[in-house]
Design an enzyme around this catalytic site. Structure first.
Site, PDB file in Angstrom:
ATOM      1  N   SER A 180      11.780   1.015  -3.683  1.00 49.64           N
ATOM      2  CA  SER A 180      11.813   1.819  -5.228  1.00 49.64           C
ATOM      3  C   SER A 180      13.261   1.805  -5.494  1.00 49.64           C
ATOM      4  CB  SER A 180      10.732   2.566  -5.210  1.00 49.64           C
ATOM      5  OG  SER A 180      11.089   3.415  -6.277  1.00 49.64           O
ATOM      6  N   TYR A 200       9.352  11.031  -2.762  1.00 51.14           N
ATOM      7  CA  TYR A 200       9.037   9.547  -2.735  1.00 51.14           C
ATOM      8  C   TYR A 200      10.267   8.744  -2.405  1.00 51.14           C
ATOM      9  CZ  TYR A 200       7.587   5.192  -4.974  1.00 51.14           C
ATOM     10  OH  TYR A 200       7.056   3.960  -5.303  1.00 51.14           O
ATOM     11  N   ALA A 208       1.026  -1.198  -0.009  1.00 53.21           N
ATOM     12  CA  ALA A 208      -0.283   0.089  -0.047  1.00 53.21           C
ATOM     13  C   ALA A 208       1.038   1.339  -0.043  1.00 53.21           C
ATOM     14  CB  ALA A 208      -0.904  -0.158   1.194  1.00 53.21           C
TER      15      ALA A 208
HETATM   16  C1  UD2 Z   1       8.125   4.514 -11.464  1.00 59.64           C
HETATM   17  C2  UD2 Z   1       7.098   4.339 -10.265  1.00 59.64           C
HETATM   18  C3  UD2 Z   1       7.623   4.654  -8.941  1.00 59.64           C
HETATM   19  C4  UD2 Z   1       9.120   4.225  -8.539  1.00 59.64           C
HETATM   20  C5  UD2 Z   1       9.850   4.516  -9.658  1.00 59.64           C
HETATM   21  C6  UD2 Z   1      11.505   3.772  -9.607  1.00 59.64           C
HETATM   22  C7  UD2 Z   1       4.918   4.198 -11.475  1.00 59.64           C
HETATM   23  C8  UD2 Z   1       3.719   4.987 -11.732  1.00 59.64           C
HETATM   24  N1  UD2 Z   1       5.891   4.870 -10.754  1.00 59.64           N
HETATM   25  O1  UD2 Z   1       8.508   6.012 -11.455  1.00 59.64           O
HETATM   26  O2  UD2 Z   1       6.399   4.181  -7.858  1.00 59.64           O
HETATM   27  O3  UD2 Z   1       8.972   2.897  -8.137  1.00 59.64           O
HETATM   28  O4  UD2 Z   1       9.407   3.653 -11.082  1.00 59.64           O
HETATM   29  O5  UD2 Z   1      12.343   4.293 -10.482  1.00 59.64           O
HETATM   30  O6  UD2 Z   1       5.033   3.001 -11.821  1.00 59.64           O
HETATM   31  N2  UD2 Z   1       6.518   9.372 -19.194  1.00 59.64           N
HETATM   32  C9  UD2 Z   1       6.385  10.113 -20.498  1.00 59.64           C
HETATM   33  N3  UD2 Z   1       5.250  10.246 -20.718  1.00 59.64           N
HETATM   34  C10 UD2 Z   1       4.124   9.820 -19.961  1.00 59.64           C
HETATM   35  C11 UD2 Z   1       4.268   9.217 -18.665  1.00 59.64           C
HETATM   36  C12 UD2 Z   1       5.593   9.179 -18.441  1.00 59.64           C
HETATM   37  O7  UD2 Z   1       7.348  10.374 -21.228  1.00 59.64           O
HETATM   38  O8  UD2 Z   1       3.136  10.032 -20.342  1.00 59.64           O
HETATM   39  C13 UD2 Z   1       8.049   9.371 -18.754  1.00 59.64           C
HETATM   40  C14 UD2 Z   1       8.532   9.883 -17.546  1.00 59.64           C
HETATM   41  O9  UD2 Z   1       8.690  11.225 -17.724  1.00 59.64           O
HETATM   42  C15 UD2 Z   1       9.578   9.028 -16.998  1.00 59.64           C
HETATM   43  C16 UD2 Z   1       9.046   7.641 -17.621  1.00 59.64           C
HETATM   44  O10 UD2 Z   1       8.226   7.899 -18.514  1.00 59.64           O
HETATM   45  O11 UD2 Z   1      10.833   9.535 -17.592  1.00 59.64           O
HETATM   46  C17 UD2 Z   1       8.887   6.782 -16.537  1.00 59.64           C
HETATM   47  O12 UD2 Z   1       7.675   7.458 -15.916  1.00 59.64           O
HETATM   48  P1  UD2 Z   1       6.767   6.798 -14.806  1.00 59.64           P
HETATM   49  O13 UD2 Z   1       5.763   7.720 -14.274  1.00 59.64           O
HETATM   50  O14 UD2 Z   1       6.013   5.457 -15.293  1.00 59.64           O
HETATM   51  O15 UD2 Z   1       7.519   6.091 -13.607  1.00 59.64           O
HETATM   52  P2  UD2 Z   1       8.928   6.417 -12.682  1.00 59.64           P
HETATM   53  O16 UD2 Z   1      10.142   6.037 -13.279  1.00 59.64           O
HETATM   54  O17 UD2 Z   1       8.511   8.032 -12.602  1.00 59.64           O
END
Ligand code: UD2
Length: 314
Positions: free
Chosen positions: A129, A153, A86
């Site tokens: 994470s 986070y 959670a």
């Molecule tokens: C993910 C996890 C977080 C943590 C982390 C560990 C999710 C939602 N978050 O964060 O909990 O465990 O990994 O590193 O799973 N992006 C785009 N376009 C979009 C959405 C995202 O370009 O529409 C890019 C974003 O800017 C990032 C990458 O995709 O560079 C991954 O983004 P995310 O939100 O899936 O995950 P992250 O790495 O922030």
């Protein structure tokens, strides 16, 4: 027949939680799901409806765990193990709302650990994470790397790891922290702007809508399929490996730009790619060293990115 061992899964109606519940139910456990349904869904657990081995309790991890579990343990005996999933899961949301993040993610972990201490739980497995590392200079990143999180986070996940270690060391609660990299797969909800990128991209590409890449798309992530993550969780739930921290990833990385192109191709090539400014608090490169996952827990990610994307699209 001896009573079934009871495993509590916090966040058990969510994306990773419900897949974890599936595996535990399939292997003959009694499972108690604690979820406040802020993002979790009952429909994720629909296949177990009416099964007496599953209890679903509405509970906010920031206060209600003792009261939520008391009537069930009276009926079925003590909680043996806890998977603590959670959480507030968005890095970007934590930047805008650091107090919420701390209350849910660090505060929630303390409630779980207090319960585990009071009730002599045999293992707590915690969803940490890759965000704890921050921007690292050397990839793949190993667990020994100094942590310098660049978001609230990441700070709260690191603080939770320290709390796990403290409870193991001082109070004798066996704990294992798993540093999830970017988990994806079926049931990941694409509906929020904070959702995982693969859930958003697959949802939009299927509908032929444009995909938005934040920044130039050169940032990389280690995307690990949820089925492989669940294998890591189940392995960590066993005895041993207390006070251990292990990465859960594949050891591979892909840029967000290439990911977008791969998904568009798999969906028939109709979507265009657009760019927006980079997001605050984000790391640039990410790839897990996975030796410990393999050597201590016996788990190697088996699902390729493309196979995982196909399963997600299906
Ligand atoms: C993910 C996890 C977080 C943590 C982390 C560990 C999710 C939602 N978050 O964060 O909990 O465990 O990994 O590193 O799973 N992006 C785009 N376009 C979009 C959405 C995202 O370009 O529409 C890019 C974003 O800017 C990032 C990458 O995709 O560079 C991954 O983004 P995310 O939100 O899936 O995950 P992250 O790495 O922030």
């Amino acid at each position: 027949m001896p009573p079934l061992p009871t495993v509590v899964v916090t966040g058990g109606a969510g994306f990773i939680g419900s897949h974890t519940v599936d595996r535990l139910m399939e292997t003959g456990h009694r499972v108690v799901v604690l979820d406040n349904f802020s993002t979790g869904k009952r429909s994720n657990l629909a296949r177990w409806a009416g099964d007496p081995a599953l209890d679903i309790v509405t509970c906010d991890i920031t206060n209600g765990i003792f009261a939520a579990l008391a009537p069930l343990t009276k009926l079925h005996g003590p909680v043996e193990r806890i998977v603590h999933l959670a959480a507030q899961v968005s890095v970007v949301h934590s930047v805008a709302n650091p107090h919420v993040d701390m209350t849910v993610n660090y505060g929630g972990t303390l409630h779980v650990l207090e319960y585990a201490r009071a009730h002599h739980v045999k293992k707590v497995v915690f969803a940490s994470s890759a965000a704890v590392y921050g921007d690292v200079t050397q990839l793949p990143v190993a667990e020994e790397t100094a942590c310098q999180p660049v978001s609230p986070y990441g700070i709260d996940k690191l603080a939770s790891e320290l709390a796990l270690d403290y409870y193991a060391n001082v109070h004798g609660v066996p704990t294992t922290a798993l540093r999830f990299f970017n988990v994806f797969g079926p049931r990941q909800d694409p509906s929020s702007p904070y959702s995982g990128v693969i859930s958003i991209f697959t949802d939009r590409a299927r509908a032929g809508k444009p995909l938005t890449i934040f920044g130039d798309g050169s940032q990389t992530r280690d995307f690990v399929f949820v089925g492989d993550v669940v294998r890591g969780i189940v392995a960590a739930l066993g005895d041993g490996n207390s006070r251990m921290i292990a990465n859960v990833g594949t050891g591979n990385e892909i840029s967000v730009g290439e990911l977008a192109r791969t998904i568009v191709d798999l969906c028939g090539g109709k979507s265009t790619l657009e760019h927006a400014p980079p997001r605050a608090g984000e790391i640039l490169k990410s790839r897990a060293r996975v030796d410990r996952l393999r050597d201590a827990l016996g788990v190697v990610a088996q699902t390729s990115l493309v196979d995982g994307l196909r399963a997600t699209l299906a």
